[in-house]
Design a protein around this motif. Sequence first.
Motif, PDB file in Angstrom:
ATOM      1  N   UNK A 106       0.580  -1.388  -0.166  1.00  0.00           N
ATOM      2  CA  UNK A 106      -0.045   0.065   0.287  1.00  0.00           C
ATOM      3  C   UNK A 106       0.980   1.280  -0.047  1.00  0.00           C
ATOM      4  N   UNK A 107       1.750   1.315   0.656  1.00  0.00           N
ATOM      5  CA  UNK A 107       2.773   2.354   1.043  1.00  0.00           C
ATOM      6  C   UNK A 107       3.486   2.797  -0.392  1.00  0.00           C
ATOM      7  N   UNK A 108       3.979   1.557  -0.902  1.00  0.00           N
ATOM      8  CA  UNK A 108       5.081   1.428  -2.112  1.00  0.00           C
ATOM      9  C   UNK A 108       4.140   1.944  -3.439  1.00  0.00           C
ATOM     10  N   UNK A 109       2.779   1.320  -3.773  1.00  0.00           N
ATOM     11  CA  UNK A 109       2.138   1.654  -4.845  1.00  0.00           C
ATOM     12  C   UNK A 109       0.713   2.205  -4.794  1.00  0.00           C
ATOM     13  N   UNK A 110       0.122   2.581  -3.579  1.00  0.00           N
ATOM     14  CA  UNK A 110      -1.198   3.056  -3.475  1.00  0.00           C
ATOM     15  C   UNK A 110      -2.295   2.223  -3.597  1.00  0.00           C
ATOM     16  N   UNK A 111      -3.326   2.435  -3.594  1.00  0.00           N
ATOM     17  CA  UNK A 111      -4.607   1.621  -3.791  1.00  0.00           C
ATOM     18  C   UNK A 111      -4.647   0.658  -4.798  1.00  0.00           C
TER      19      UNK A 111
ATOM     20  N   UNK B  74      -6.246   7.145   3.556  1.00  0.00           N
ATOM     21  CA  UNK B  74      -6.665   7.518   2.168  1.00  0.00           C
ATOM     22  C   UNK B  74      -6.844   5.951   1.291  1.00  0.00           C
ATOM     23  N   UNK B  75      -6.453   4.883   2.064  1.00  0.00           N
ATOM     24  CA  UNK B  75      -6.937   3.501   1.319  1.00  0.00           C
ATOM     25  C   UNK B  75      -8.397   3.632   1.624  1.00  0.00           C
ATOM     26  N   UNK B  76      -8.931   3.579   2.776  1.00  0.00           N
ATOM     27  CA  UNK B  76     -10.440   3.681   3.059  1.00  0.00           C
ATOM     28  C   UNK B  76     -11.088   4.419   1.925  1.00  0.00           C
ATOM     29  N   UNK B  77     -10.686   5.559   1.831  1.00  0.00           N
ATOM     30  CA  UNK B  77     -11.406   6.605   0.815  1.00  0.00           C
ATOM     31  C   UNK B  77     -11.449   5.947  -0.605  1.00  0.00           C
ATOM     32  N   UNK B  78     -10.249   5.466  -1.238  1.00  0.00           N
ATOM     33  CA  UNK B  78     -10.441   4.778  -2.266  1.00  0.00           C
ATOM     34  C   UNK B  78     -10.946   3.509  -2.378  1.00  0.00           C
TER      35      UNK B  78
END
Length: 611
Positions: free
Chosen positions: A461-466, A531-535
């Motif tokens: 998650x921290x390296x590539x995002x959602x 941010x992950x929860x939002x996406x």
Amino acid sequence: GLVYPPHAAAARGDARKSFGGFEAKRKGLLPTPSDKGGNNYADNDYRDRDGASRAFKRDSDGTLRGYSPENYSNRHDRKSEDRWEAQQKDQHNKYRKESHHDDRGDYGRDFDERRRDNNNRDTSRNRGDESRRSSSRWDRDRDRERGGDEDLREKIRERRASSDSIEERQNKLDEMKKEYANSSDQAIKNMIIRMENELKDDRRRKDVEREECLKKEGELRERLAREEQQNRRRREERFRREEEERMKKTRELASLIASRPNIKCDSNNPWDLGRGEWNILTGDYEVHKEENEEVNMKNSKLIPKLSIDPEQMNMVKRMKGAGNGGAAMGGVPLPDYGKLEKTYRSVNADLQMSRGGSGTKEWLYIQDDIRWRPDFIKLRTEVHDHNVEQLKKDEEEIIIKEFNIPIKQKDVLSLTGLKWINDQCIEFYMQMIAKRNETDKARELGFPRVYPMNTYFFTKLTSGGHSQVKSWTKKVNIFDYDLIVIPIHLFHIHWAVIIVDFRVPGVFYWDSMKGEDDLVMCRSFLSSVMKYLEEEHKSKYDGQEIQLKDYVREIKEGCPQQENGSDCGMFICKIVEYLSRNAEPDFRQQDQPYFRQRMLWEICNNKLISP
């Protein structure tokens, strides 16, 4: 301007010019024999001590200067030199007698000897022992003029010089007074008077030194008393702050208990819900009686040695601060199990232990009751025998495989001693908690639904995002659960966990080894999860946004703290297990050796024991 050799000057009766030879001699120059042979010397014919031939003449200002004519030889006759020195000495003595002659006749010699003695005495006054010897020689000369018994005075001087302390000198002085009470020698009386004065001066100096020492001692005692008083005040202040902090936590805990929702259960202790044994495979639940069996008091001093290691904890903190996980994996030294076994037996000689393996695969298992608290369930002898049997298996032998996670002997080996628990055991244990909370009995007790993420989830998650982890929940809607568990492996050396609680709602960061400089990093972790929860919410609900303003973001202050560098994985497993029962984590570092024993049995049998 030429300066004649000494023998030539004396032949002419010129005593003043003969001193030119002395000046040449003083400058290190010697006369050389002439090339004409014999022992005669030519005018101005001298040689240096290194063999160089020179001649001398005086300048207009009277300075003696030398030059080396080439027509003189470097030959040297020792007898000629000795003869010249004898002649020089005679001329000098003759000159001195003529210059200092008076009615006594030998006054010049007497005058010279006295001047030499005076010079010796003056130059030796600052030389310690030589000064005393010079004074003694001067005293002998004076006594010789006055007359008296020289041997008697010499004996007194020896007694005087051999004294060490004031008391000894005083005793010897008293003896001298008795011995020479009838002596008429004035020198002896003067010497006794000088010795008395010296003793008085020494006593006065000793008294001054003693007073100074007493004064310094008094000042030192006063300073130590002030420091002790200051330290006592600091200790009292520290104890007061600690007591206030403890009371504050007690009030917060009481407030939290009062604010918790009412959960329908048969247990009288809301913190001990689900006490008993849960069979994850079948969903059965065997209730244990709430009987607090007494702990083994022989192991009360042993348990801290099993779990507390400040040196290892500081080492891991430094690795964590450096952020270099690759170098840190080999940074914690392996324990010497032979020494550990001797140390444990020195505390409890009746301790039951098993030991096996070698090198990095060596293990030491304690087959005894090492509970720190009596409210935990005591492990039976069959549990310990089963654990030792699993540890004796081959390294790659699969012990159990559930949730698509195979557990081998090398995995459960990480649950012994102070080894770092690996990610296989952590994932398996989290899945057991989630499976238990899906049972009917857990739903009756009000346990929340738990969805644990993979141990690699947060790194992706921290390296590539959602977009990197979107497919991981393609068949699951995380918003249907109550708790989302996200393990975090910091720099591959430390475990922490983020709990998303949709019932609050809020996102909470739990860390058993929080550092003073970790605040910014922890807040960035919480922001990444938000941010992950939002996406993820937009992905599951056709672009509908989640109300993140209602979510609490908190770094938990009441998280139990570890006291070594090995139990971080154990801490996050037990934190999740407690929260999955709606219980507040209240365990301590001393409980971890017992939890390791229990978790080894739980994973190998796919069962959970509560609490």
